[in-house]
Design an enzyme around this catalytic site. Structure first.
Site, PDB file in Angstrom:
ATOM      1  CD  GLU A 155      -2.617   1.304  -0.079  1.00  0.00           C
ATOM      2  OE1 GLU A 155      -3.320   0.349  -0.529  1.00  0.00           O
ATOM      3  OE2 GLU A 155      -2.468   2.484  -0.413  1.00  0.00           O
ATOM      4  N   GLY A 166       9.984  11.371   9.481  1.00  0.00           N
ATOM      5  CA  GLY A 166       9.751  10.781  10.715  1.00  0.00           C
ATOM      6  C   GLY A 166       8.361  10.115  10.187  1.00  0.00           C
ATOM      7  CB  CYS A 194       5.900   4.655   6.544  1.00  0.00           C
ATOM      8  SG  CYS A 194       4.244   4.100   6.870  1.00  0.00           S
ATOM      9  CE  LYS A 216       6.227   0.360   9.837  1.00  0.00           C
ATOM     10  NZ  LYS A 216       6.406  -0.388   8.413  1.00  0.00           N
TER      11      LYS A 216
HETATM   12  N1  LIG Z   1      -0.158   4.207   7.917  1.00  0.00           N
HETATM   13  C1  LIG Z   1       0.465   4.536   6.713  1.00  0.00           C
HETATM   14  O1  LIG Z   1       0.380   5.518   6.423  1.00  0.00           O
HETATM   15  C2  LIG Z   1       0.868   3.244   6.101  1.00  0.00           C
HETATM   16  C3  LIG Z   1       0.808   3.376   4.560  1.00  0.00           C
HETATM   17  C4  LIG Z   1       1.305   2.340   3.787  1.00  0.00           C
HETATM   18  C5  LIG Z   1       1.524   1.329   4.419  1.00  0.00           C
HETATM   19  N2  LIG Z   1       1.735   1.052   5.669  1.00  0.00           N
HETATM   20  C6  LIG Z   1       1.728  -0.226   6.160  1.00  0.00           C
HETATM   21  O2  LIG Z   1       0.479  -0.985   6.572  1.00  0.00           O
HETATM   22  C7  LIG Z   1       0.794  -1.720   7.705  1.00  0.00           C
HETATM   23  C8  LIG Z   1      -0.475  -1.271   8.686  1.00  0.00           C
HETATM   24  O3  LIG Z   1      -0.023   0.022   9.120  1.00  0.00           O
HETATM   25  P1  LIG Z   1      -1.375   1.135   9.952  1.00  0.00           P
HETATM   26  O4  LIG Z   1      -0.543   2.545  10.066  1.00  0.00           O
HETATM   27  O5  LIG Z   1      -2.370   0.763   9.524  1.00  0.00           O
HETATM   28  O6  LIG Z   1      -1.046   0.298  11.417  1.00  0.00           O
HETATM   29  P2  LIG Z   1      -1.992   0.823  12.600  1.00  0.00           P
HETATM   30  O7  LIG Z   1      -1.029   0.430  13.787  1.00  0.00           O
HETATM   31  O8  LIG Z   1      -2.741   1.968  12.402  1.00  0.00           O
HETATM   32  O9  LIG Z   1      -3.170  -0.422  12.518  1.00  0.00           O
HETATM   33  C9  LIG Z   1      -2.984  -1.935  12.636  1.00  0.00           C
HETATM   34  C10 LIG Z   1      -4.201  -2.451  13.117  1.00  0.00           C
HETATM   35  O10 LIG Z   1      -3.930  -3.762  13.339  1.00  0.00           O
HETATM   36  C11 LIG Z   1      -4.774  -4.439  14.717  1.00  0.00           C
HETATM   37  N3  LIG Z   1      -4.464  -5.686  14.798  1.00  0.00           N
HETATM   38  C12 LIG Z   1      -3.001  -6.011  15.631  1.00  0.00           C
HETATM   39  N4  LIG Z   1      -2.846  -7.235  15.613  1.00  0.00           N
HETATM   40  C13 LIG Z   1      -4.066  -7.874  14.917  1.00  0.00           C
HETATM   41  C14 LIG Z   1      -4.576  -9.202  14.940  1.00  0.00           C
HETATM   42  N5  LIG Z   1      -3.806 -10.217  15.421  1.00  0.00           N
HETATM   43  N6  LIG Z   1      -5.720  -9.490  14.479  1.00  0.00           N
HETATM   44  C15 LIG Z   1      -6.518  -8.228  13.936  1.00  0.00           C
HETATM   45  N7  LIG Z   1      -6.106  -6.998  14.059  1.00  0.00           N
HETATM   46  C16 LIG Z   1      -4.749  -6.709  14.554  1.00  0.00           C
HETATM   47  C17 LIG Z   1      -4.583  -3.260  15.496  1.00  0.00           C
HETATM   48  O11 LIG Z   1      -5.410  -3.353  16.979  1.00  0.00           O
HETATM   49  C18 LIG Z   1      -4.541  -1.881  14.670  1.00  0.00           C
HETATM   50  O12 LIG Z   1      -5.762  -1.554  14.816  1.00  0.00           O
HETATM   51  C19 LIG Z   1       2.218  -1.745   8.168  1.00  0.00           C
HETATM   52  O13 LIG Z   1       2.983  -2.660   7.772  1.00  0.00           O
HETATM   53  C20 LIG Z   1       2.545  -0.299   7.708  1.00  0.00           C
HETATM   54  O14 LIG Z   1       4.040  -0.044   7.341  1.00  0.00           O
HETATM   55  C21 LIG Z   1       1.283   2.045   6.439  1.00  0.00           C
END
Ligand SMILES: NC(=O)c1ccc[n+]([C@@H]2O[C@H](COP(=O)([O-])OP(=O)(O)OC[C@H]3O[C@@H](n4cnc5c(N)ncnc54)[C@H](O)[C@@H]3O)[C@@H](O)[C@H]2O)c1
Length: 425
Positions: free
Chosen positions: A147, A253, A256, A259
């Site tokens: 994503e 920072g 994303c 890390k």
């Molecule tokens: N935030 C961004 O802008 C962005 C953009 C692109 C990609 N990503 C990637 O996407 C992934 C998710 O990022 P995010 O920012 O949405 O994270 P986030 O921390 O906002 O959301 C993760 C969710 O997963 C839930 N969760 C954890 N373990 C779980 C399980 N076993 N079952 C069900 N739910 C569970 C958590 O409670 C949380 O609500 C990461 O790898 C991140 O690097 C993030």
């Protein structure tokens, strides 16, 4: 229209689920956080993302989207399973895949034959392959679909993406996933698992490097009398360089870049490749954060009897409430170490932050600056531009303005009576 399970209701999962439901699919989003699921069921979005509450409300009303507690409760009925789980950094920079593995283990026994597990989380190269091995079934397939959305513009980025990357070891599985996006007008790039995983890490590492390059040039501008805005405008017109990600700032920072850069550097090390350029980019960003903190120390020396600092902006950028690895917080941590008294305001932050020990959170930007010896602007919230800066200057003990995002105009601020310090100006 497909039956879809989305595992993880965070920034990516909730946006993905709501947008796929908006495209007509039947979506169930699962989270393992009971409070989060309850709040979503009550129509409350647990974080700030412009437009997401309306979109979620619409698709819930049309019964295209629902929420459940526990991944297995979403996956039992679905053909496609989007993993949107956290992948934070371990202390050595590698990705912590424990949330990811936990999520997969929860759905393993309920996966229907011929279903596809789609990884949207950002993971190191080799993860899809390992995931396929862990699933250990020939009738369940793994596809990597990283994503690229950015917080603050998540819905637009999802529905009008610059590209959709789909990595798998089978054209047929990639095409089934591509069909889910058939209503979107975007180039689809199909690749191997490994390339898809590396595309995502490379994109973030490249953007981090671009920002570090601009911050380094900004420092050179400060030493030479050049102006970073003129320099970046001057190079940004060149289509080979482009004008995005060209704003000098306090350091990069967010949830994303830090890390993902660290994870890519660790992947390179694990293959015996000395990725000096990336390692230096990460180090230089830390040095730039130090340099940003020193801008405060320049106007209020550490041994000064008056060390009251007002800070505007705490999130890692404007348009989000995300504080993960926020450069604003990193700069304030450095100031706390030198015993500055800090009062901070951010439109999305109301409570004390665990990352900051002594910083007091204020609920209004004017109260925050009262009697301060310096104001440091750390996030580029548009609302800051609308504040009455004359009132701000008058209420400060010493009208020093350190504008790390170049939000304000130097000439106007100096006319008001501020001593103005920008970034690269
Ligand atoms: N935030 C961004 O802008 C962005 C953009 C692109 C990609 N990503 C990637 O996407 C992934 C998710 O990022 P995010 O920012 O949405 O994270 P986030 O921390 O906002 O959301 C993760 C969710 O997963 C839930 N969760 C954890 N373990 C779980 C399980 N076993 N079952 C069900 N739910 C569970 C958590 O409670 C949380 O609500 C990461 O790898 C991140 O690097 C993030």
């Amino acid at each position: 229209m497909a039956k879809i399970a989305v595992i993880g209701a965070g920034y990516v999962g909730l946006t993905t689920g709501a947008c796929l439901a908006h495209l007509g699919h039947d979506v169930v989003i699962a989270d393992n956080n009971d409070d989060r699921v309850k709040s979503l069921e009550a129509g409350i979005i647990p974080f700030f993302e412009p437009g997401l509450d309306e979109l979620v409300g619409d698709v819930v009303k049309s019964k295209k989207l629902s929420f459940v507690l526990g991944a297995s409760n979403a996956s039992g009925n679905a053909e496609f399973h989007f993993l949107c789980l956290p992948t934070p950094a371990n202390t050595d920079g590698s990705s912590d895949l424990s949330y990811f593995e936990e999520g997969i283990n929860e759905i393993l026994t309920v996966l229907q034959p011929n279903s596809i597990v789609i990884n949207k989380s950002t993971v190191p190269l080799g993860t899809a392959n390992r995931l396929q091995e862990a699933i250990a079934r020939t009738d369940v397939h793994v596809v990597s679909n990283p994503e690229f959305l950015s917080e603050g513009n998540a819905i637009r980025d999802f529905l009008q993406p610059s590209r959709i990357v789909i990595g798998s070891n089978s054209r047929e599985h990639s095409e089934r996933v591509a069909k889910l996006y058939s209503k979107l007008n975007a180039p689809i790039l199909m690749s191997s698992w490994e390339s898809a995983e590396l595309i995502k890490h490379t994109a973030n590492a490249f953007l981090a490097m671009k920002l570090t390059f601009v911050n380094e040039i900004a420092t050179l501008c400060e030493m030479t009398g050049a102006n970073i805005k003129d320099v970046t405008d001057g190079i940004g017109y060149d289509p080979r360089i482009g004008s995005d990600y060209m704003n000098a700032g306090p350091g990069w920072g967010g949830s994303c870049f830090p890390k993902d850069s660290a994870s890519l550097a660790q992947v390179a090390r694990s293959f015996g490749f000395d990725f000096t350029l990336l390692e230096h980019t990460i180090d230089l960003n830390q040095k730039h954060l130090d340099r940003t903190a020193r801008k405060v120390q320049r106007v209020i020396p550490t041994d000064s009897p008056h060390k009251k600092v007002a800070a505007w902006g705490l999130t890692f950028k404007a348009g989000t409430d995300d504080l993960r690895y926020s450069p604003a917080v990193e700069v304030l941590k450095r100031l706390e170490e030198d015993d500055y008294e800090i009062l901070a305001f951010d439109p999305t932050v109301k409570e004390k932050l665990p990352q900051l020990t002594s910083t007091v959170i204020m609920d209004d930007p004017y109260g925050c600056v009262n009697g301060a010896d310096a104001l440091i602007v750390l996030t580029e919230w548009k609302s800051f531009k609308l504040l009455d800066m004359e009132t701000v200057a008058k209420s400060m003990r010493n009208a020093n303005l350190i504008d790390t995002r170049n939000v304000f105009n130097r000439v106007e601020m100096e006319k008001i009576g501020f001593t103005y310090i920008g970034m690269g100006l």
